[in-house]
Every structure is written in C-alpha cells, then in structure tokens.
Design a protein around this motif. Structure first.
Motif, PDB file in Angstrom:
ATOM      1  N   ALA A   1      41.868  39.026   1.495  1.00  0.00           N
ATOM      2  CA  ALA A   1      42.901  39.471   2.458  1.00  0.00           C
ATOM      3  C   ALA A   1      44.023  38.702   2.271  1.00  0.00           C
ATOM      4  O   ALA A   1      45.107  39.386   2.478  1.00  0.00           O
ATOM      5  CB  ALA A   1      42.422  39.595   3.722  1.00  0.00           C
ATOM      6  N   VAL A   2      43.929  37.442   2.515  1.00  0.00           N
ATOM      7  CA  VAL A   2      45.284  36.562   2.440  1.00  0.00           C
ATOM      8  C   VAL A   2      45.906  36.963   1.053  1.00  0.00           C
ATOM      9  O   VAL A   2      47.166  37.016   0.924  1.00  0.00           O
ATOM     10  CB  VAL A   2      45.006  35.100   2.365  1.00  0.00           C
TER      11      VAL A   2
ATOM     12  N   THR B   1      40.448  45.901   4.134  1.00  0.00           N
ATOM     13  CA  THR B   1      41.847  46.788   4.355  1.00  0.00           C
ATOM     14  C   THR B   1      42.367  46.772   5.752  1.00  0.00           C
ATOM     15  O   THR B   1      43.326  46.609   5.798  1.00  0.00           O
ATOM     16  CB  THR B   1      41.441  48.174   4.192  1.00  0.00           C
ATOM     17  N   GLY B   2      41.331  46.464   6.828  1.00  0.00           N
ATOM     18  CA  GLY B   2      42.106  46.246   8.170  1.00  0.00           C
ATOM     19  C   GLY B   2      42.603  45.038   8.251  1.00  0.00           C
ATOM     20  O   GLY B   2      43.656  45.135   8.772  1.00  0.00           O
ATOM     21  N   SER B   3      42.124  43.874   7.958  1.00  0.00           N
ATOM     22  CA  SER B   3      42.520  42.671   8.021  1.00  0.00           C
ATOM     23  C   SER B   3      43.953  42.606   7.269  1.00  0.00           C
ATOM     24  O   SER B   3      44.850  41.857   7.543  1.00  0.00           O
ATOM     25  CB  SER B   3      41.841  41.447   7.896  1.00  0.00           C
ATOM     26  N   GLY B   4      43.848  43.007   5.967  1.00  0.00           N
ATOM     27  CA  GLY B   4      44.933  42.970   4.882  1.00  0.00           C
ATOM     28  C   GLY B   4      46.301  43.847   5.473  1.00  0.00           C
ATOM     29  O   GLY B   4      47.316  43.312   5.619  1.00  0.00           O
TER      30      GLY B   4
ATOM     31  N   GLY C   1      46.368  45.013  17.100  1.00  0.00           N
ATOM     32  CA  GLY C   1      45.470  44.572  18.024  1.00  0.00           C
ATOM     33  C   GLY C   1      44.216  45.320  17.704  1.00  0.00           C
ATOM     34  O   GLY C   1      43.048  44.643  17.970  1.00  0.00           O
ATOM     35  N   LEU C   2      44.200  46.530  18.088  1.00  0.00           N
ATOM     36  CA  LEU C   2      42.994  47.504  17.745  1.00  0.00           C
ATOM     37  C   LEU C   2      42.309  47.224  16.385  1.00  0.00           C
ATOM     38  O   LEU C   2      41.164  46.954  16.388  1.00  0.00           O
ATOM     39  CB  LEU C   2      43.404  48.850  17.770  1.00  0.00           C
ATOM     40  N   ILE C   3      43.028  46.989  15.478  1.00  0.00           N
ATOM     41  CA  ILE C   3      42.603  46.637  14.118  1.00  0.00           C
ATOM     42  C   ILE C   3      41.818  45.570  14.149  1.00  0.00           C
ATOM     43  O   ILE C   3      40.589  45.265  13.490  1.00  0.00           O
ATOM     44  CB  ILE C   3      43.591  46.755  13.026  1.00  0.00           C
ATOM     45  N   VAL C   4      42.588  44.427  14.822  1.00  0.00           N
ATOM     46  CA  VAL C   4      41.873  42.972  14.871  1.00  0.00           C
ATOM     47  C   VAL C   4      40.470  43.082  15.479  1.00  0.00           C
ATOM     48  O   VAL C   4      39.757  42.521  14.973  1.00  0.00           O
ATOM     49  CB  VAL C   4      42.944  41.979  15.157  1.00  0.00           C
TER      50      VAL C   4
END
Length: 111
Positions: free
Chosen positions: A10-11, A60-63, A88-91
C-alpha cells in the motif's frame, strides 16, 4: 508477516500512482514501473498467507486513503470534512477486516 506485506504494498502504491500522474522522463517511468512490480510482488506474498479477497480489500482501501491524503497534503488538492469522514470510514473498514482475518499457518514447513 503477511500484513506487513500488505502495508508495504500500500505504501509503494502511493509512489506508483503519483508516478503515473507526474512521470515525464524515462527514468521516472522506469521508477514507476519498478514500484508497480514491487507493489504487486508484496500483494502476491501476502496472498500466500491471507485470503486474496481480504488482501485486495485492505490494499485498495488503505492505498486509496493514503493517496487521497498525499493529494491533500503534498499536492494541495481540495479538502472537505465530508472527504475526511469517508477516509475515516475506509480506515475503520480496513482495521475491521484486519481484526477479523487470521493468517493461515503453514503446516508443511515450506516457508
């Protein structure tokens, strides 16, 4: 260790997404290509121990959340509190998936 691969992928995704937008020289395009290959390599390694659907969702969410934050803080993209709410919801979703997914234990001793 598998979650470390997902985080690393993701990073690295941040770099190749930025590279896709801003690369103009052959060296920059090469770096973008290397970042893409590395990112997907780490995703493949994570899928050896975690369900692929879970890996993909977290990746995909964190990215996406990280790239949006980079856009806001580095490239001065527009910011709204609604956007922050959805990040915030994604996290929360990514953390929830991680907390409810167990790594598979290698019982054959092959790695």
């Amino acid at each position: 260790m598998a979650w470390s691969y997902v985080a690393l992928a993701a990073v690295i995704e941040i770099f190749w997404v930025v590279g896709l937008r801003y690369s103009v020289t052959a060296i920059q395009w090469t770096g973008t290509g290397v970042a893409i290959v590395l990112s997907f390599y780490f995703i493949i390694k994570a899928c050896e121990k975690l369900p692929s659907g879970t890996v993909y969702a977290v990746f995909t969410g964190s990215g996406a959340a990280a790239i949006l934050l980079v856009d806001i803080f580095v490239f001065q993209a527009g910011f709204t509190w609604v956007t922050l709410t959805f990040i915030g919801l994604i996290v929360i979703g990514v953390v929830g998936i991680k907390l409810t997914t167990d790594e598979q234990v290698d019982t054959e001793g092959g790695g």
